[in-house]
Design a protein around this motif. Sequence first.
Motif, PDB file in Angstrom:
ATOM      1  N   ARG A  12     -98.848  92.007 -19.231  1.00 20.11           N
ATOM      2  CA  ARG A  12     -97.614  91.363 -19.712  1.00 20.11           C
ATOM      3  C   ARG A  12     -96.411  92.237 -19.406  1.00 20.11           C
ATOM      4  N   TRP A  13     -95.362  91.595 -18.962  1.00 21.80           N
ATOM      5  CA  TRP A  13     -94.096  92.227 -18.645  1.00 21.80           C
ATOM      6  C   TRP A  13     -93.030  91.497 -19.442  1.00 21.80           C
ATOM      7  N   GLU A  14     -92.090  92.223 -20.038  1.00 19.98           N
ATOM      8  CA  GLU A  14     -91.001  91.619 -20.808  1.00 19.98           C
ATOM      9  C   GLU A  14     -89.698  92.310 -20.455  1.00 19.98           C
ATOM     10  N   GLU A  15     -88.644  91.510 -20.326  1.00 25.94           N
ATOM     11  CA  GLU A  15     -87.308  92.032 -20.070  1.00 25.94           C
ATOM     12  C   GLU A  15     -86.329  91.357 -21.022  1.00 25.94           C
ATOM     13  N   ASP A  16     -85.502  92.146 -21.685  1.00 27.86           N
ATOM     14  CA  ASP A  16     -84.495  91.634 -22.616  1.00 27.86           C
ATOM     15  C   ASP A  16     -83.165  91.471 -21.892  1.00 27.86           C
ATOM     16  N   TYR A  17     -82.531  90.328 -22.079  1.00 30.60           N
ATOM     17  CA  TYR A  17     -81.247  90.041 -21.453  1.00 30.60           C
ATOM     18  C   TYR A  17     -80.226  89.624 -22.503  1.00 30.60           C
ATOM     19  N   ARG A  18     -78.976  89.968 -22.220  1.00 30.92           N
ATOM     20  CA  ARG A  18     -77.840  89.515 -23.018  1.00 30.92           C
ATOM     21  C   ARG A  18     -77.018  88.598 -22.109  1.00 30.92           C
ATOM     22  N   VAL A  19     -76.609  87.447 -22.627  1.00 30.42           N
ATOM     23  CA  VAL A  19     -75.849  86.478 -21.857  1.00 30.42           C
ATOM     24  C   VAL A  19     -74.361  86.798 -22.022  1.00 30.42           C
ATOM     25  N   THR A  20     -73.682  87.097 -20.914  1.00 27.34           N
ATOM     26  CA  THR A  20     -72.246  87.407 -20.941  1.00 27.34           C
ATOM     27  C   THR A  20     -71.541  86.537 -19.900  1.00 27.34           C
ATOM     28  N   GLU A  21     -70.221  86.491 -19.966  1.00 21.54           N
ATOM     29  CA  GLU A  21     -69.456  85.735 -18.968  1.00 21.54           C
ATOM     30  C   GLU A  21     -69.678  86.273 -17.567  1.00 21.54           C
ATOM     31  N   ASP A  37     -78.812  85.857 -26.293  1.00 18.98           N
ATOM     32  CA  ASP A  37     -79.731  86.870 -25.776  1.00 18.98           C
ATOM     33  C   ASP A  37     -81.128  86.250 -25.753  1.00 18.98           C
ATOM     34  N   PHE A  38     -81.987  86.794 -24.886  1.00 20.30           N
ATOM     35  CA  PHE A  38     -83.339  86.269 -24.763  1.00 20.30           C
ATOM     36  C   PHE A  38     -84.227  87.310 -24.113  1.00 20.30           C
ATOM     37  N   THR A  39     -85.516  87.087 -24.226  1.00 19.90           N
ATOM     38  CA  THR A  39     -86.506  87.901 -23.524  1.00 19.90           C
ATOM     39  C   THR A  39     -87.205  87.012 -22.524  1.00 19.90           C
ATOM     40  N   LEU A  40     -87.304  87.498 -21.307  1.00 19.80           N
ATOM     41  CA  LEU A  40     -88.061  86.821 -20.259  1.00 19.80           C
ATOM     42  C   LEU A  40     -89.407  87.532 -20.189  1.00 19.80           C
ATOM     43  N   ALA A  41     -90.497  86.783 -20.322  1.00 18.66           N
ATOM     44  CA  ALA A  41     -91.834  87.390 -20.350  1.00 18.66           C
ATOM     45  C   ALA A  41     -92.755  86.661 -19.382  1.00 18.66           C
ATOM     46  N   TRP A  42     -93.692  87.407 -18.804  1.00 19.76           N
ATOM     47  CA  TRP A  42     -94.683  86.824 -17.906  1.00 19.76           C
ATOM     48  C   TRP A  42     -95.868  87.763 -17.768  1.00 19.76           C
ATOM     49  N   ASN A  43     -96.954  87.251 -17.223  1.00 17.48           N
ATOM     50  CA  ASN A  43     -98.132  88.059 -16.928  1.00 17.48           C
ATOM     51  C   ASN A  43     -98.218  88.272 -15.429  1.00 17.48           C
ATOM     52  N   HIS A  44     -98.456  89.528 -15.025  1.00 17.12           N
ATOM     53  CA  HIS A  44     -98.606  89.852 -13.611  1.00 17.12           C
ATOM     54  C   HIS A  44     -99.755  89.027 -13.041  1.00 17.12           C
ATOM     55  N   THR A  45     -99.542  88.446 -11.868  1.00 17.88           N
ATOM     56  CA  THR A  45    -100.534  87.527 -11.302  1.00 17.88           C
ATOM     57  C   THR A  45    -101.871  88.178 -10.991  1.00 17.88           C
ATOM     58  N   ILE A  46    -101.879  89.441 -10.605  1.00 14.35           N
ATOM     59  CA  ILE A  46    -103.129  90.114 -10.249  1.00 14.35           C
ATOM     60  C   ILE A  46    -103.660  90.947 -11.411  1.00 14.35           C
ATOM     61  N   GLU A  47    -102.809  91.770 -11.976  1.00 15.31           N
ATOM     62  CA  GLU A  47    -103.228  92.706 -13.016  1.00 15.31           C
ATOM     63  C   GLU A  47    -103.370  92.050 -14.391  1.00 15.31           C
ATOM     64  N   LYS A  48    -102.749  90.888 -14.578  1.00 15.43           N
ATOM     65  CA  LYS A  48    -102.757  90.182 -15.869  1.00 15.43           C
ATOM     66  C   LYS A  48    -102.149  91.037 -16.982  1.00 15.43           C
TER      67      LYS A  48
END
Length: 127
Positions: A33-42, A20-31
């Motif tokens: 932070r956005w985060e999304e949690d993912y689970r790795v499955t087959e 599992d992991f979190t993908l995070a980034w900053n919006h290019t205009i608004e700056k």
Amino acid sequence: MIGLCLGLSGAIWAQVQVSDFTLAWNHTIEKVRWEEDYRVTEAGLVLGEARVKGNGAGMDIPEGARLENGSWRFHRQLPPLQPLKLGRTPQAGDYQLCHAGHCQPMSHWLGAPSTEQPAVELWSCTL
């Protein structure tokens, strides 16, 4: 063992041993932070909770989101993503992959974002 592959069009550039992991980034205009949690499955990457600090250009807070600890938290019902396609350019900044409370820029595995390679895909794969 299943883990996370990073690359494009099935070509593997890097593999990360996570379930599992979190993908995070900053919006290019608004700056913001956005985060999304993912689970790795087959079947692919399963999106869990998403969090955003505020809304802005192209980032509306979905109906049903709840404000908690300064972030809007919500869930989207999506089928497993296989692959998850991301734009990655120097102008937008880099994504972060977070696991077990530690975040690293995607450049740790792939090098800096470049205009010559403005995209990357993430998918579940056998390590």
